[in-house]
Enzyme design. Structure first.
Site, mmCIF file in Angstrom:
data_model
loop_
_atom_site.group_PDB
_atom_site.id
_atom_site.type_symbol
_atom_site.label_atom_id
_atom_site.label_comp_id
_atom_site.label_asym_id
_atom_site.label_seq_id
_atom_site.Cartn_x
_atom_site.Cartn_y
_atom_site.Cartn_z
ATOM 1 N N CYS A 297 0.838 -1.202 0.000
ATOM 2 C CA CYS A 297 0.000 0.000 0.000
ATOM 3 C C CYS A 297 0.864 1.240 0.000
ATOM 4 O O CYS A 297 1.806 1.357 0.800
ATOM 5 C CB CYS A 297 -0.923 0.008 1.218
ATOM 6 S SG CYS A 297 -1.957 1.506 1.359
ATOM 7 N N ASP A 298 0.532 2.176 -0.866
ATOM 8 C CA ASP A 298 1.263 3.429 -0.992
ATOM 9 C C ASP A 298 1.226 4.232 0.304
ATOM 10 O O ASP A 298 2.187 4.928 0.644
ATOM 11 C CB ASP A 298 0.642 4.231 -2.141
ATOM 12 C CG ASP A 298 1.440 5.476 -2.470
ATOM 13 O OD1 ASP A 298 2.671 5.429 -2.338
ATOM 14 O OD2 ASP A 298 0.833 6.484 -2.874
#
Length: 393
Positions: A297-298
């Protein structure tokens, strides 16, 4: 993945309800950026790596491996170039990337998207992005007083005019452009002004992301630029009313596209929404850092969420790894209050990062109240949209 954006009105999504595409969000220069936006959550990620941020650039062997790997693990890959500021990698880097894509695609489809702050664009970039069919997301918060509130350069100056001029230049050159606007404690006051500004300037594809980050000096609170739950709920409610007024019910055509609303209509039609906050599990994407490190996840890149590296394995292995699957399933670990909510199957608790930025939220999604305010207001209209689309497509 909240920073991913889409190129077309909702009707285009209805052509293939079973379509499933894996994607990678690529950080060609890591967190390195030429701006100093006050609410940026990624600038500090350079601390995970040795050396100064300006030295963080993806080497050729990692670039080629990730492109080759993507074509081996999905038939229709999406490459999202992100940052930091990805344009700092240079035009030659992206020309090389496109050449590799064409080699390994062997005629198969693929897509490129780029999220940029827009300050480094010029006509050479525009020609490349147009010719190679990149979808370009421009970080533009709204008119000047809204954008310049937090989006500043390293000298503390606002960046609106440069970003806006370059955005208009891209449109004039035939580049596909979306705008990504944050909703912060200031911009939340101006939904009509922001929407009207985008629409009047031909920016018909919009994405609005609410900001909540931890306070840098007070671990018990959210940063002061974070948007409040009640305010964001009212923002969504007002924005939806404006957007509905611009919908042509005779031809079922949208004059503007707002990703949050498009994704919700997908949900009401029993499609898998393209925005991961509405999915039961986190989206099927991987983050590839400049050195080949992989994350799920960014928004949650840290030493604790590292799931592998391209130096030691493949993207296929990472997508199928227990670490990635475990991360994806964490979204379903919800408090009892969520499990009893009538809107559970719409948001499934929202984005995980919105549950942890402010300790005062006590593990609940900060925007839970926002969504409840909006869903109550929009439910019947969303059902109407779903019914119309099912009857006509």
């Amino acid at each position: 993945m909240d920073d991913y954006f889409h190129p077309a009105p909702l009707a285009c999504f209805l052509a293939d309800m079973s379509c499933h595409m894996r994607s990678v969000i690529i950080k060609p220069v890591g967190s390195f950026c030429n701006l100093r936006c006050e609410y940026c959550f990624y600038l500090e990620k350079h601390q995970l790596y040795k050396g100064v941020p300006s030295t963080h650039k993806m080497p050729d062997d990692i670039l080629e491996k990730l492109i080759r790997n993507m074509f081996s693990c999905t038939d229709n890959p999406t490459f999202v170039w992100h940052g930091g500021e990805p344009l700092l990698a240079g035009l030659n880097f992206f020309s090389k990337a496109v050449a590799l894509q064409k080699r390994y695609a062997e005629g198969r489809p693929y897509a490129n998207a780029m999220q940029t702050n827009g300050t480094l664009l010029d006509e050479d970039w525009a020609a490349f992005l147009r010719d190679e069919k990149f979808l370009v997301g421009i970080s533009l918060d709204g008119p000047e007083h809204v954008h310049d509130r937090y989006r500043k350069d390293h000298k503390g100056n606002g960046t609106f005019q440069q970003v806006f001029d370059n955005c208009m230049m891209l449109l004039s050159q035939g580049v596909q452009v979306n705008v990504l606007a944050t909703v912060n404690d200031y911009s939340v006051q101006f939904p009509f002004e922001i929407y009207t500004f985008f629409k009047q300037n031909g920016l018909f594809f919009m994405q609005f992301n609410p900001v909540v980050e931890s306070h840098p000096e007070d671990p018990t609170a959210a940063a002061p630029f974070s948007v409040g739950a009640l305010e964001y709920g009212k923002f969504l409610r007002r924005l939806f009313k404006i957007w509905v007024r611009d919908f042509d019910f005779t031809t079922l055509r949208q004059k503007t596209s707002i990703r949050f609303f498009d994704s919700l209509i997908q949900k009401y039609i029993d499609m898998v929404p393209d925005q991961c906050i509405f999915q039961e599990k986190c989206g099927d994407a991987l983050i590839v850092e400049h050195n080949g490190d992989l994350f799920s996840c960014d928004y949650l890149v840290s030493e604790d969420t590292h799931i592998g590296t391209l130096h030691e394995g493949s993207l296929r292995q990472a997508f199928n790894s227990s670490a990635h699957q475990t991360f994806s399933e964490k979204k379903a670990d919800l408090p009892p209050k969520c499990l009893k909510c009538r809107w559970l199957k719409l948001c499934y608790g929202g984005c995980m990062k919105d549950r942890i930025r402010d300790p005062q939220d006590k593990g609940m999604n900060r925007f839970c109240r926002s969504y409840q305010i909006f869903f109550r207001e929009a439910d019947q209209q969303l059902k109407r949209f779903a019914r119309l689309y099912k009857e006509n497509y």
